[in-house]
Motif scaffolding. Sequence first.
Motif, PDB file in Angstrom:
ATOM      1  N   PRO A  21      67.012 -23.101  45.813  1.00  0.00           N
ATOM      2  CA  PRO A  21      66.978 -21.971  45.624  1.00  0.00           C
ATOM      3  C   PRO A  21      67.916 -21.199  46.392  1.00  0.00           C
ATOM      4  CG  PRO A  21      64.796 -22.750  45.629  1.00  0.00           C
ATOM      5  CD  PRO A  21      65.876 -23.646  46.149  1.00  0.00           C
ATOM      6  N   ARG A  22      68.893 -20.345  46.062  1.00  0.00           N
ATOM      7  CA  ARG A  22      69.562 -19.418  47.091  1.00  0.00           C
ATOM      8  C   ARG A  22      69.832 -18.225  46.317  1.00  0.00           C
ATOM      9  NH1 ARG A  22      71.419 -21.301  51.723  1.00  0.00           N
ATOM     10  NH2 ARG A  22      73.304 -20.088  51.564  1.00  0.00           N
ATOM     11  N   PRO A  23      70.176 -16.952  47.047  1.00  0.00           N
ATOM     12  CA  PRO A  23      70.299 -15.783  46.688  1.00  0.00           C
ATOM     13  C   PRO A  23      71.536 -16.022  45.616  1.00  0.00           C
ATOM     14  CG  PRO A  23      70.057 -15.406  48.884  1.00  0.00           C
ATOM     15  CD  PRO A  23      70.034 -16.988  48.723  1.00  0.00           C
ATOM     16  N   ILE A  24      71.682 -15.232  44.548  1.00  0.00           N
ATOM     17  CA  ILE A  24      72.602 -15.325  43.305  1.00  0.00           C
ATOM     18  C   ILE A  24      73.537 -14.119  43.777  1.00  0.00           C
ATOM     19  CG2 ILE A  24      73.027 -15.434  40.856  1.00  0.00           C
ATOM     20  CD1 ILE A  24      70.147 -16.140  40.611  1.00  0.00           C
ATOM     21  N   SER A  25      74.963 -14.736  43.724  1.00  0.00           N
ATOM     22  CA  SER A  25      75.946 -13.659  44.088  1.00  0.00           C
ATOM     23  C   SER A  25      76.938 -13.325  43.166  1.00  0.00           C
ATOM     24  CB  SER A  25      76.343 -13.888  45.603  1.00  0.00           C
ATOM     25  OG  SER A  25      77.087 -15.205  45.420  1.00  0.00           O
ATOM     26  N   ASN A  26      76.966 -14.100  41.982  1.00  0.00           N
ATOM     27  CA  ASN A  26      77.888 -13.986  40.995  1.00  0.00           C
ATOM     28  C   ASN A  26      77.424 -14.642  39.842  1.00  0.00           C
ATOM     29  OD1 ASN A  26      78.594 -16.787  40.792  1.00  0.00           O
ATOM     30  ND2 ASN A  26      79.533 -16.572  42.610  1.00  0.00           N
ATOM     31  N   GLU A  27      78.025 -14.167  38.718  1.00  0.00           N
ATOM     32  CA  GLU A  27      77.786 -14.756  37.233  1.00  0.00           C
ATOM     33  C   GLU A  27      77.651 -16.248  37.291  1.00  0.00           C
ATOM     34  OE1 GLU A  27      76.560 -13.380  33.238  1.00  0.00           O
ATOM     35  OE2 GLU A  27      76.978 -11.988  35.253  1.00  0.00           O
ATOM     36  N   GLU A  28      78.446 -16.935  37.782  1.00  0.00           N
ATOM     37  CA  GLU A  28      78.380 -18.308  37.517  1.00  0.00           C
ATOM     38  C   GLU A  28      77.112 -18.852  38.119  1.00  0.00           C
ATOM     39  OE1 GLU A  28      80.712 -21.723  39.799  1.00  0.00           O
ATOM     40  OE2 GLU A  28      81.952 -20.564  38.654  1.00  0.00           O
ATOM     41  N   GLU A  29      76.638 -18.283  39.293  1.00  0.00           N
ATOM     42  CA  GLU A  29      75.444 -18.881  39.860  1.00  0.00           C
ATOM     43  C   GLU A  29      74.297 -18.334  39.058  1.00  0.00           C
ATOM     44  OE1 GLU A  29      75.574 -17.247  43.761  1.00  0.00           O
ATOM     45  OE2 GLU A  29      76.975 -18.644  44.642  1.00  0.00           O
ATOM     46  N   LEU A  30      74.440 -17.198  38.390  1.00  0.00           N
ATOM     47  CA  LEU A  30      73.528 -16.697  37.720  1.00  0.00           C
ATOM     48  C   LEU A  30      72.831 -17.879  36.493  1.00  0.00           C
ATOM     49  CD1 LEU A  30      71.347 -14.776  36.493  1.00  0.00           C
ATOM     50  CD2 LEU A  30      73.387 -13.385  35.339  1.00  0.00           C
ATOM     51  N   ILE A  31      74.237 -18.145  35.710  1.00  0.00           N
ATOM     52  CA  ILE A  31      74.230 -18.830  34.616  1.00  0.00           C
ATOM     53  C   ILE A  31      73.538 -20.440  34.976  1.00  0.00           C
ATOM     54  CG2 ILE A  31      75.688 -20.274  32.989  1.00  0.00           C
ATOM     55  CD1 ILE A  31      77.267 -17.667  32.841  1.00  0.00           C
ATOM     56  N   ALA A  32      73.885 -21.011  36.262  1.00  0.00           N
ATOM     57  CA  ALA A  32      73.561 -22.228  36.736  1.00  0.00           C
ATOM     58  C   ALA A  32      71.995 -22.161  36.806  1.00  0.00           C
ATOM     59  CB  ALA A  32      74.141 -22.499  37.837  1.00  0.00           C
ATOM     60  N   THR A  33      71.563 -20.774  37.434  1.00  0.00           N
ATOM     61  CA  THR A  33      70.200 -20.872  37.529  1.00  0.00           C
ATOM     62  C   THR A  33      69.312 -20.632  36.345  1.00  0.00           C
ATOM     63  OG1 THR A  33      70.684 -19.728  39.804  1.00  0.00           O
ATOM     64  CG2 THR A  33      68.509 -19.446  39.107  1.00  0.00           C
ATOM     65  N   GLN A  34      69.889 -19.709  35.559  1.00  0.00           N
ATOM     66  CA  GLN A  34      69.248 -20.073  34.171  1.00  0.00           C
ATOM     67  C   GLN A  34      69.195 -21.010  33.612  1.00  0.00           C
ATOM     68  OE1 GLN A  34      71.609 -16.536  32.706  1.00  0.00           O
ATOM     69  NE2 GLN A  34      69.982 -15.138  33.004  1.00  0.00           N
ATOM     70  N   LYS A  35      70.252 -21.984  33.512  1.00  0.00           N
ATOM     71  CA  LYS A  35      70.260 -23.373  33.024  1.00  0.00           C
ATOM     72  C   LYS A  35      68.922 -24.207  33.760  1.00  0.00           C
ATOM     73  CE  LYS A  35      74.858 -23.570  31.014  1.00  0.00           C
ATOM     74  NZ  LYS A  35      76.148 -24.191  31.348  1.00  0.00           N
ATOM     75  N   ARG A  36      68.954 -24.229  34.794  1.00  0.00           N
ATOM     76  CA  ARG A  36      68.116 -24.866  35.778  1.00  0.00           C
ATOM     77  C   ARG A  36      66.608 -24.538  35.287  1.00  0.00           C
ATOM     78  NH1 ARG A  36      66.311 -29.568  37.145  1.00  0.00           N
ATOM     79  NH2 ARG A  36      65.209 -29.329  39.386  1.00  0.00           N
ATOM     80  N   ILE A  37      66.408 -23.096  35.084  1.00  0.00           N
ATOM     81  CA  ILE A  37      65.156 -22.676  34.668  1.00  0.00           C
ATOM     82  C   ILE A  37      64.756 -23.112  33.238  1.00  0.00           C
ATOM     83  CG2 ILE A  37      63.751 -20.550  33.805  1.00  0.00           C
ATOM     84  CD1 ILE A  37      65.147 -18.989  36.185  1.00  0.00           C
ATOM     85  N   ASN A  38      65.699 -23.125  32.335  1.00  0.00           N
ATOM     86  CA  ASN A  38      65.578 -23.569  30.968  1.00  0.00           C
ATOM     87  C   ASN A  38      65.086 -24.828  30.867  1.00  0.00           C
ATOM     88  OD1 ASN A  38      65.841 -20.849  29.973  1.00  0.00           O
ATOM     89  ND2 ASN A  38      68.071 -21.133  29.555  1.00  0.00           N
TER      90      ASN A  38
END
Length: 123
Positions: A21-38
């Motif tokens: 887990p790291r602070p999210i700073s752009n859309e690409e990181e957001l999508i990657a984090t959402q995919k991991r959550i899903n």
Amino acid sequence: MTSGFKTTSNYYLELMTNFPPRPISNEEELIATQKRINSILDKGQLNQDEKDYLRVLGMLVYEYEEKYEPIPKLEGVELLKAMIEEDNLQPKDFGRVSRVRNILEGKREITEEEKANLVCLIK
């Protein structure tokens, strides 16, 4: 002396290592984090380590969205239009069809009571 933290399991460490887990700073990181959550949610029944890990990822997503993707504050007619579009509703779904149509067409103002009722519907 104890630190107050639970003993970290090997599985939790594995979760943290595979996708730190790291602070999210752009859309690409957001999508990657959402995919991991899903991918974790898709497993179904979650253990406490997974719940704790998802909580951390969820906080990071929330923090990013609050900063970069704030939800616009909608009121009155704009809220009514958004609800109709988002939930694929029809004027009949709100009860008084002619009143709702007149509001949407700008022939009638929405009352304070009607505004309050819309807010109650979304809560």
